[in-house]
Motif scaffolding. Structure first.
Motif, short mmCIF file in Angstrom:
data_model
loop_
_atom_site.label_atom_id
_atom_site.label_comp_id
_atom_site.label_asym_id
_atom_site.label_seq_id
_atom_site.Cartn_x
_atom_site.Cartn_y
_atom_site.Cartn_z
N VAL A 113 13.67 40.99 -191.57
CA VAL A 113 13.92 41.70 -192.82
C VAL A 113 14.35 40.71 -193.91
N ALA A 114 15.17 39.73 -193.54
CA ALA A 114 15.59 38.72 -194.51
C ALA A 114 14.39 37.92 -195.03
N LEU A 115 13.44 37.62 -194.16
CA LEU A 115 12.24 36.90 -194.59
C LEU A 115 11.40 37.77 -195.54
N LEU A 116 11.27 39.05 -195.23
CA LEU A 116 10.52 39.96 -196.10
C LEU A 116 11.21 40.16 -197.44
N ALA A 117 12.51 39.94 -197.51
CA ALA A 117 13.25 40.11 -198.77
C ALA A 117 13.07 38.92 -199.71
N ARG A 118 12.60 37.81 -199.18
CA ARG A 118 12.44 36.61 -200.02
C ARG A 118 11.22 36.75 -200.93
N PRO A 119 11.21 36.03 -202.06
CA PRO A 119 10.09 36.14 -203.00
C PRO A 119 8.86 35.34 -202.54
N THR A 173 4.80 35.33 -201.23
CA THR A 173 3.55 36.05 -201.33
C THR A 173 3.14 36.47 -199.94
N GLY A 174 2.75 37.73 -199.80
CA GLY A 174 2.27 38.23 -198.52
C GLY A 174 0.76 38.29 -198.52
N VAL A 175 0.19 38.36 -197.35
CA VAL A 175 -1.25 38.57 -197.20
C VAL A 175 -1.43 39.99 -196.66
N PHE A 176 -2.03 40.83 -197.48
CA PHE A 176 -2.24 42.24 -197.17
C PHE A 176 -3.66 42.40 -196.63
N SER A 177 -3.79 42.97 -195.45
CA SER A 177 -5.09 43.08 -194.80
C SER A 177 -5.43 44.52 -194.47
N THR A 178 -6.69 44.86 -194.72
CA THR A 178 -7.25 46.15 -194.36
C THR A 178 -8.64 45.90 -193.76
N VAL A 179 -9.22 46.95 -193.21
CA VAL A 179 -10.55 46.81 -192.63
C VAL A 179 -11.55 47.58 -193.49
N VAL A 238 3.69 37.41 -193.82
CA VAL A 238 4.30 36.37 -194.64
C VAL A 238 4.70 35.22 -193.73
N ASP A 239 4.65 34.00 -194.27
CA ASP A 239 5.13 32.86 -193.50
C ASP A 239 5.85 31.91 -194.42
N LEU A 240 6.72 31.13 -193.85
CA LEU A 240 7.54 30.20 -194.61
C LEU A 240 7.81 28.98 -193.74
N GLU A 295 11.61 22.66 -193.94
CA GLU A 295 11.75 21.43 -193.16
C GLU A 295 10.77 21.48 -192.01
N THR A 296 11.24 21.51 -190.77
CA THR A 296 10.31 21.51 -189.64
C THR A 296 10.17 22.88 -188.98
N VAL A 297 10.75 23.91 -189.57
CA VAL A 297 10.71 25.24 -188.97
C VAL A 297 9.74 26.13 -189.75
N ARG A 298 8.80 26.69 -189.02
CA ARG A 298 7.87 27.68 -189.60
C ARG A 298 8.24 29.03 -189.04
N SER A 299 8.44 30.00 -189.94
CA SER A 299 8.75 31.37 -189.54
C SER A 299 7.71 32.30 -190.13
#
Length: 142
Positions: free
Chosen positions: A17-23, A25-31, A75-77, A80-84
């Motif tokens: 939830v904290a990651l989703l609260a950050r500003p 950009t998300g990637v929104f996907s539909t089919v 979303v991803d962030l 440093e060396t950590v990808r979430s």
């Protein structure tokens, strides 16, 4: 088969939830009706277990959402060396009215001023609302 050590762990719900609260950009996907995946970058608001995205009613993502009733946001962030990353999927609906508090929250989140000013130039603006039912959230590092 090799035994890989990915140095990763699941994110907790609070971390997700904290990651989703950050500003971010998300990637929104539909089919699409033809079966291909349509993925686009979006600004979004996470509130009350929902992902909220402003779109035009005639946009491909809106048409796909209306037809299929399903969507995913990722979303991803990397810090440093950590990808979430967090990926949420679930049913999506379309709201024809754009709640003023949501528009203001989007402006505040992304440092914008155009959402809360309204959409007089885009009278067909809608809000896509994805109810986050499936969560995939991990962190990995070097």
């Amino acid at each position: 088969m090799e035994d890989w050590d990915f140095n990763r762990r699941r994110l907790t719900r609070d971390e997700s939830v904290a990651l989703l609260a950050r500003p971010l950009t998300g990637v929104f996907s539909t089919v699409h009706a033809a079966g291909w995946i349509h993925s686009v970058p979006v600004h979004f608001l996470f509130a009350e277990g929902e992902i909220r995205v402003v779109a035009e009613a005639g946009a491909v993502k809106s048409r796909n959402a209306a037809r299929s009733g399903q969507a995913t946001l990722c979303v991803d962030l990397t810090e440093e060396t950590v990808r979430s990353y967090v990926s949420v999927s679930g049913p999506v609906s379309i709201r024809r009215t754009l709640p003023a508090p949501d528009l203001l929250a989007l402006d505040l989140k992304y440092g914008r001023t155009d959402y809360a000013a309204g959409f007089d130039d885009y009278p067909d603006a809608v809000m896509l609302v994805l109810r986050a039912e499936r969560w995939i959230a991990w962190a990995d590092w070097d």
